[in-house]
Design an enzyme around this catalytic site. Structure first.
Site, short mmCIF file in Angstrom:
data_model
loop_
_atom_site.label_atom_id
_atom_site.label_comp_id
_atom_site.label_asym_id
_atom_site.label_seq_id
_atom_site.Cartn_x
_atom_site.Cartn_y
_atom_site.Cartn_z
N ARG A 41 -56.07 13.90 1.04
CA ARG A 41 -56.81 14.68 2.04
C ARG A 41 -56.40 16.17 2.04
O ARG A 41 -57.23 17.03 2.29
CB ARG A 41 -56.58 14.05 3.43
CG ARG A 41 -57.39 14.68 4.56
CD ARG A 41 -57.28 13.80 5.81
NE ARG A 41 -57.59 14.53 7.03
CZ ARG A 41 -58.78 14.54 7.64
NH1 ARG A 41 -59.78 13.84 7.14
NH2 ARG A 41 -58.97 15.25 8.73
N ILE A 67 -63.87 19.01 8.83
CA ILE A 67 -63.62 17.75 8.14
C ILE A 67 -63.31 16.76 9.27
O ILE A 67 -62.55 17.07 10.19
CB ILE A 67 -62.44 17.87 7.15
CG1 ILE A 67 -62.13 16.54 6.45
CG2 ILE A 67 -61.18 18.36 7.82
CD1 ILE A 67 -61.06 16.69 5.34
N SER A 68 -63.93 15.58 9.25
CA SER A 68 -63.76 14.64 10.36
C SER A 68 -62.33 14.13 10.44
O SER A 68 -61.61 14.07 9.45
CB SER A 68 -64.72 13.46 10.20
OG SER A 68 -66.05 13.92 10.08
N GLN A 69 -61.97 13.73 11.64
CA GLN A 69 -60.67 13.15 11.95
C GLN A 69 -60.47 11.86 11.13
O GLN A 69 -61.41 11.07 11.05
CB GLN A 69 -60.80 12.80 13.41
CG GLN A 69 -59.64 12.65 14.26
CD GLN A 69 -60.12 12.22 15.64
OE1 GLN A 69 -61.22 12.58 16.09
NE2 GLN A 69 -59.32 11.44 16.29
#
Ligand code: SAH
Length: 217
Positions: A41, A67-69
């Site tokens: 990530r 960017i999503s959790q």
């Protein structure tokens, strides 16, 4: 040990901690957890933010997008899977390409569309080193789905829409499932399941996503 190896080791440990946290938050699907362990990530966020890449937060990726959790990525994919294969999958809102990378370890084929060209270019760059053979990226307005690659067994939308776009429902294969955040101020994940000509919708947990916009730029 040289610096690069030390950093890779540190990133791997941070990733292992993230996966343990996901477990404690209730994510049980081993295939999803394994995929979250595979994808670096930190390589998908801007350099200055890499230290926080494995925290459970959304991070800026430029162009007012995020960017999503990690928990939300894992949870959405887990619900969509529900013990079965994702098959041919469409992601709307590729952003930096992180979720597409995770999906590539879980789904047979991933088509990811993004409306902001420079973000799509970044996603392509980020995904290059992972060499995933089953991901295709496309510059397009995801409200229209991706007719040339339809139908899809799975559709996952990473931006919130006021209502479920009809084109996405139409592009679901029989038995297919679509997950989309719906709402403006108050958003909820909505799961749409296609059974022949009928669609069953269930409203799930509250979430917070950037808006699904129209057109490309
Ligand atoms: N899945 C991404 C999260 C990106 S945030 C990741 O892992 O990084 C949501 C993304 O949806 C943004 O990049 C935004 O530009 C994109 N988006 C918003 N509306 C869209 C639309 N109509 N079609 C395609 N992408 C859209």
């Amino acid at each position: 040990m040289n610096m690069a190896l030390a950093d890779a080791g540190r990133a791997m440990r941070a990733r292992a901690r993230m996966v343990e946290r996901l477990r404690s938050q209730g994510v049980k699907d081993e295939k999803v957890l394994a995929a979250m362990m595979q994808v670096p990530r930190h390589q998908f966020v801007q350099e200055g933010l890499a230290y926080g890449a494995y925290d459970d937060t959304a991070l800026p990726i430029g162009f007012q997008q995020t960017i999503s959790q990690p928990f939300v990525v894992a949870r959405m994919i887990e619900i969509l899977r529900n013990g079965r294969e994702l098959g041919r999958t469409l992601e709307v809102g590729a952003g930096c390409g992180y979720q597409a990378a995770v999906l590539s370890f879980v789904a047979t084929e991933v088509y990811a569309v993004e409306r902001i060209r420079p973000l799509l270019d970044r996603a392509r760059e980020n995904l290059r080193t992972l060499r995933r053979p089953n991901v295709r990226l496309k510059h397009a307005d995801g409200n229209l789905g991706l007719p040339e690659a339809a139908p899809f067994d799975t559709i996952i939308v990473a931006a919130a829409a006021p209502t479920v776009p009809q084109a996405l429902k139409d592009q679901l294969a029989p038995g297919g499932r679509l997950m989309i955040p719906v709402g403006t101020a108050d958003q909820r994940l909505v799961l749409v399941e296609r059974h022949g000509a009928t669609f069953r919708e269930s409203r799930l947990e509250a979430v917070r996503f950037v808006p699904l916009l129209t057109g490309t730029e």
